[in-house]
Design an enzyme around this catalytic site. Structure first.
Site, PDB file in Angstrom:
ATOM      1  CE  LYS A 188       6.382  21.370  32.259  1.00 23.43           C
ATOM      2  NZ  LYS A 188       5.652  22.743  32.989  1.00 23.43           N
ATOM      3  N   GLY A 189       3.652  15.269  31.717  1.00 23.24           N
ATOM      4  CA  GLY A 189       2.419  14.310  31.515  1.00 23.24           C
ATOM      5  C   GLY A 189       1.920  13.309  32.598  1.00 23.24           C
ATOM      6  CG  ASP A 218       1.557  11.213  28.822  1.00 23.36           C
ATOM      7  OD1 ASP A 218       3.391  11.263  28.164  1.00 23.36           O
ATOM      8  OD2 ASP A 218       1.862  12.761  28.579  1.00 23.36           O
ATOM      9  CG  ASP A 234       1.697  10.252  19.206  1.00 27.42           C
ATOM     10  OD1 ASP A 234       1.051   9.988  18.296  1.00 27.42           O
ATOM     11  OD2 ASP A 234       1.919  11.158  18.563  1.00 27.42           O
ATOM     12  CE  LYS A 262      -2.896  10.526  20.370  1.00 25.35           C
ATOM     13  NZ  LYS A 262      -2.734  11.600  19.829  1.00 25.35           N
ATOM     14  CG  PHE A 299      -3.810  16.529  20.560  1.00 28.19           C
ATOM     15  CD1 PHE A 299      -2.507  16.105  20.413  1.00 28.19           C
ATOM     16  CD2 PHE A 299      -4.256  17.723  21.844  1.00 28.19           C
ATOM     17  CE1 PHE A 299      -1.660  16.935  21.097  1.00 28.19           C
ATOM     18  CE2 PHE A 299      -3.447  17.826  22.667  1.00 28.19           C
ATOM     19  CZ  PHE A 299      -2.250  17.723  22.284  1.00 28.19           C
ATOM     20  CG  ASP A 330       0.494  20.371  27.561  1.00 26.09           C
ATOM     21  OD1 ASP A 330       1.017  19.029  27.508  1.00 26.09           O
ATOM     22  OD2 ASP A 330       1.515  21.160  27.539  1.00 26.09           O
ATOM     23  NE  ARG A 373       1.614  20.390  31.962  1.00 24.36           N
ATOM     24  CZ  ARG A 373       2.019  19.191  31.036  1.00 24.36           C
ATOM     25  NH1 ARG A 373       1.557  17.757  30.776  1.00 24.36           N
ATOM     26  NH2 ARG A 373       2.652  20.106  30.086  1.00 24.36           N
TER      27      ARG A 373
END
Ligand code: 5GP
Length: 182
Positions: free
Chosen positions: A48-49, A104, A107, A135, A156, A163, A169
């Site tokens: 969903k990010g 989003d 990582d 990142k 983080f 989220d 969010r």
């Protein structure tokens, strides 16, 4: 075991609303330039990010496009690291399409590596990746990123779609979460 409480205190600003807006305008212009004269782009967000970023970005893109979504999750820690499960599959055929994946944050890279391989296997004509955040220091597998909003340190982050247990969010900026993540 009781799960740790989420610290709902307002996270410290890492990337402001103004900086997000400015960078998104630049990214949309780059995308328009690169896809000028092409067939409609198939823009696929990873739920969903990516939703907040995707909406703001695509409202500024002039090139004709369609949208679709994937939703993924990692398997539990008992299985191989980096194994990704597709929880929701994209509902438009990607065969012979120019796909722009919208994420989003990259990582470790496992999520995007899996999705890109799947899109290529299904016959997409081209696959490019646009991520709001990168990142770099956390990368375990290489993924080619074509459009990056911001490179950030290995912290983080929450907000603007990102989220912690589905909290934060709707923060309009990207913040650093101050509390235990696991
Ligand atoms: P990767 O497969 O590249 O390790 O992970 C990508 C996914 O991990 C992202 O789509 C996001 O859901 C999650 N993730 C990685 N880093 C962060 C972070 O700093 N904050 C949040 N909220 N999610 C993150």
């Amino acid at each position: 075991m009781t799960p740790p409480e989420v610290n709902l205190k307002r996270p410290r600003v890492l990337i402001s609303v103004e900086d997000l807006e400015r960078r998104i305008t630049e990214l949309a212009a780059e995308i328009d330039r690169d896809y000028a004269g092409s067939e409609p782009i198939l823009c696929i967000g990873v739920l969903k990010g990516s939703v907040f970023f995707m909406v703001d970005l695509l409202k500024q893109v002039q090139t004709p496009l369609q949208i679709g979504f994937f939703q993924t999750s990692s398997y539990g820690s008992s299985t191989t690291a980096g194994e990704i499960r597709i929880r929701k599959d994209v509902d438009i055929s990607v065969r012979d399409r120019d796909v722009l994946l919208i994420e989003d944050i990259v990582d470790t890279g496992y999520t995007l590596r899996t999705i890109m391989a799947l899109l290529e296997f299904r016959g997409a004509r081209s696959v490019k990746l646009c991520t709001m955040l990168d990142k770099v220091a956390a990368r375990e597998v290489e993924v080619p990123i074509h459009y990056t909003g911001f490179q950030i340190d290995n912290v983080f982050v929450v907000g603007y779609g990102l989220d912690l247990d589905d909290h934060f969010r709707n923060l309009p900026y990207i913040g650093v979460y101050e509390g235990d993540v696991e």
